[in-house]
Design a protein around this motif. Structure first.
Motif, PDB file in Angstrom:
ATOM      1  N   MET A  25       8.466  17.302  32.599  1.00  0.00           N
ATOM      2  CA  MET A  25       8.257  18.220  32.776  1.00  0.00           C
ATOM      3  C   MET A  25       7.892  19.101  34.193  1.00  0.00           C
ATOM      4  N   GLN A  26       7.767  18.000  35.129  1.00  0.00           N
ATOM      5  CA  GLN A  26       7.413  18.403  36.344  1.00  0.00           C
ATOM      6  C   GLN A  26       8.700  19.504  37.164  1.00  0.00           C
ATOM      7  N   ALA A  27       9.866  19.377  36.673  1.00  0.00           N
ATOM      8  CA  ALA A  27      11.214  20.542  37.216  1.00  0.00           C
ATOM      9  C   ALA A  27      10.687  21.822  36.639  1.00  0.00           C
ATOM     10  N   TRP A  28       9.995  21.694  35.943  1.00  0.00           N
ATOM     11  CA  TRP A  28       9.516  23.164  35.179  1.00  0.00           C
ATOM     12  C   TRP A  28       9.144  23.890  36.444  1.00  0.00           C
ATOM     13  N   ARG A  29       7.982  23.837  36.358  1.00  0.00           N
ATOM     14  CA  ARG A  29       6.646  24.143  37.069  1.00  0.00           C
ATOM     15  C   ARG A  29       7.518  24.608  38.479  1.00  0.00           C
ATOM     16  N   ASP A  30       8.055  23.555  39.039  1.00  0.00           N
ATOM     17  CA  ASP A  30       9.108  23.596  41.033  1.00  0.00           C
ATOM     18  C   ASP A  30       9.799  24.745  40.363  1.00  0.00           C
ATOM     19  N   GLU A  31      10.511  25.367  39.322  1.00  0.00           N
ATOM     20  CA  GLU A  31      11.528  26.595  39.002  1.00  0.00           C
ATOM     21  C   GLU A  31      10.867  27.898  38.931  1.00  0.00           C
ATOM     22  N   ARG A  32      11.346  28.999  40.167  1.00  0.00           N
ATOM     23  CA  ARG A  32      10.730  29.861  40.514  1.00  0.00           C
ATOM     24  C   ARG A  32      11.498  30.828  39.787  1.00  0.00           C
ATOM     25  N   GLY A  33      11.147  32.216  39.244  1.00  0.00           N
ATOM     26  CA  GLY A  33      11.534  33.308  38.413  1.00  0.00           C
ATOM     27  C   GLY A  33      10.107  33.954  38.011  1.00  0.00           C
ATOM     28  N   PHE A  34      10.280  34.587  36.818  1.00  0.00           N
ATOM     29  CA  PHE A  34       9.563  35.740  36.149  1.00  0.00           C
ATOM     30  C   PHE A  34       9.422  35.150  35.206  1.00  0.00           C
ATOM     31  N   THR A  35       7.925  35.130  34.063  1.00  0.00           N
ATOM     32  CA  THR A  35       7.998  34.737  32.579  1.00  0.00           C
ATOM     33  C   THR A  35       8.400  35.821  32.215  1.00  0.00           C
ATOM     34  N   LEU A  36       8.262  35.993  31.024  1.00  0.00           N
ATOM     35  CA  LEU A  36       8.317  37.014  30.132  1.00  0.00           C
ATOM     36  C   LEU A  36       7.546  38.057  29.579  1.00  0.00           C
ATOM     37  N   ILE A  37       6.211  37.846  29.715  1.00  0.00           N
ATOM     38  CA  ILE A  37       4.990  38.511  30.531  1.00  0.00           C
ATOM     39  C   ILE A  37       5.046  38.783  31.531  1.00  0.00           C
ATOM     40  N   GLU A  38       4.855  38.995  32.038  1.00  0.00           N
ATOM     41  CA  GLU A  38       5.335  39.144  33.826  1.00  0.00           C
ATOM     42  C   GLU A  38       5.989  40.220  33.785  1.00  0.00           C
ATOM     43  N   MET A  39       8.041  40.271  32.988  1.00  0.00           N
ATOM     44  CA  MET A  39       8.678  41.482  32.569  1.00  0.00           C
ATOM     45  C   MET A  39       8.338  42.357  32.050  1.00  0.00           C
ATOM     46  N   LEU A  40       8.092  42.246  30.831  1.00  0.00           N
ATOM     47  CA  LEU A  40       7.159  42.714  29.798  1.00  0.00           C
ATOM     48  C   LEU A  40       5.929  44.489  30.700  1.00  0.00           C
ATOM     49  N   VAL A  41       5.254  43.746  32.034  1.00  0.00           N
ATOM     50  CA  VAL A  41       4.239  44.163  32.576  1.00  0.00           C
ATOM     51  C   VAL A  41       4.829  45.261  33.200  1.00  0.00           C
ATOM     52  N   VAL A  42       6.450  44.774  33.537  1.00  0.00           N
ATOM     53  CA  VAL A  42       6.867  45.325  35.130  1.00  0.00           C
ATOM     54  C   VAL A  42       7.180  47.349  34.040  1.00  0.00           C
ATOM     55  N   LEU A  43       8.229  46.583  32.893  1.00  0.00           N
ATOM     56  CA  LEU A  43       9.040  47.816  31.914  1.00  0.00           C
ATOM     57  C   LEU A  43       7.554  48.396  31.532  1.00  0.00           C
ATOM     58  N   PHE A  44       6.417  48.511  31.349  1.00  0.00           N
ATOM     59  CA  PHE A  44       5.944  48.913  30.281  1.00  0.00           C
ATOM     60  C   PHE A  44       5.031  49.609  31.499  1.00  0.00           C
ATOM     61  N   ILE A  45       4.875  49.754  33.201  1.00  0.00           N
ATOM     62  CA  ILE A  45       4.813  50.787  33.958  1.00  0.00           C
ATOM     63  C   ILE A  45       5.353  51.240  34.352  1.00  0.00           C
ATOM     64  N   ILE A  46       6.773  50.729  34.268  1.00  0.00           N
ATOM     65  CA  ILE A  46       8.451  51.769  34.668  1.00  0.00           C
ATOM     66  C   ILE A  46       8.575  53.159  33.567  1.00  0.00           C
ATOM     67  N   GLY A  47       7.668  52.445  32.435  1.00  0.00           N
ATOM     68  CA  GLY A  47       8.106  53.375  31.505  1.00  0.00           C
ATOM     69  C   GLY A  47       7.192  54.558  31.216  1.00  0.00           C
ATOM     70  N   VAL A  48       5.695  54.010  32.318  1.00  0.00           N
ATOM     71  CA  VAL A  48       4.746  55.044  32.273  1.00  0.00           C
ATOM     72  C   VAL A  48       4.702  55.670  33.194  1.00  0.00           C
ATOM     73  N   VAL A  49       5.537  55.408  34.590  1.00  0.00           N
ATOM     74  CA  VAL A  49       5.893  56.837  35.249  1.00  0.00           C
ATOM     75  C   VAL A  49       6.949  56.975  34.888  1.00  0.00           C
ATOM     76  N   ILE A  50       7.967  56.940  34.297  1.00  0.00           N
ATOM     77  CA  ILE A  50       9.117  58.056  33.402  1.00  0.00           C
ATOM     78  C   ILE A  50       7.914  59.364  32.388  1.00  0.00           C
ATOM     79  N   ALA A  51       7.389  58.418  31.998  1.00  0.00           N
ATOM     80  CA  ALA A  51       6.475  59.583  30.695  1.00  0.00           C
ATOM     81  C   ALA A  51       5.811  60.548  31.640  1.00  0.00           C
ATOM     82  N   ILE A  52       5.227  60.194  33.220  1.00  0.00           N
ATOM     83  CA  ILE A  52       4.764  60.759  33.642  1.00  0.00           C
ATOM     84  C   ILE A  52       5.174  61.516  34.444  1.00  0.00           C
ATOM     85  N   ALA A  53       5.760  61.316  34.373  1.00  0.00           N
ATOM     86  CA  ALA A  53       7.007  62.628  35.387  1.00  0.00           C
ATOM     87  C   ALA A  53       8.601  63.141  35.178  1.00  0.00           C
TER      88      ALA A  53
END
Length: 112
Positions: free
Chosen positions: A1-29
């Motif tokens: 289990m220790q190996a999982w904590r050392d891996e770097r990357g994005f979680t699914l929640i972080e990716m969804l937040v980024v996609l949501f922000i991009i969608g909001v910016v596009i909807a405004i622009a």
């Protein structure tokens, strides 16, 4: 289990937040970009109407009457080529109108 904590990357929640922000910016622009394009077409059309009107006045000064069509201005070499509206409208000359509203476009009518 220790190996999982050392891996770097994005979680699914972080990716969804980024996609949501991009969608909001596009909807405004996007509406602003479309509106800017329409305004540019209206301004280009107004410039063409003014140019045609000025040449129609020159035609009147030399011939004593206004041309029946915009094509007549081109044939008489008052215009190099027949102007076209950026939105695909057609220009007509109203010989009975006041000078500022003499040339009319089917797509961009004059605003009062």
């Amino acid at each position: 289990m220790q190996a999982w904590r050392d891996e770097r990357g994005f979680t699914l929640i972080e990716m969804l937040v980024v996609l949501f922000i991009i969608g909001v910016v596009i909807a405004i622009a996007l509406p602003n970009l479309i509106s800017a394009g329409e305004k540019a077409q209206q301004r280009a059309c107004a410039a063409s109407r003014k140019m045609i009107g000025a040449q129609a006045d020159n035609y009147f000064l030399e011939m004593g009457k206004y041309p029946a069509t915009v094509a007549a201005l081109t044939e008489a070499q008052y215009l190099r080529s027949t102007p076209t509206c950026p939105a695909g409208g057609k220009y007509t000359i109203d010989t009975g109108a006041v000078s500022e509203k003499r040339v009319v476009c089917t797509k961009h009518p004059h605003k009062e």
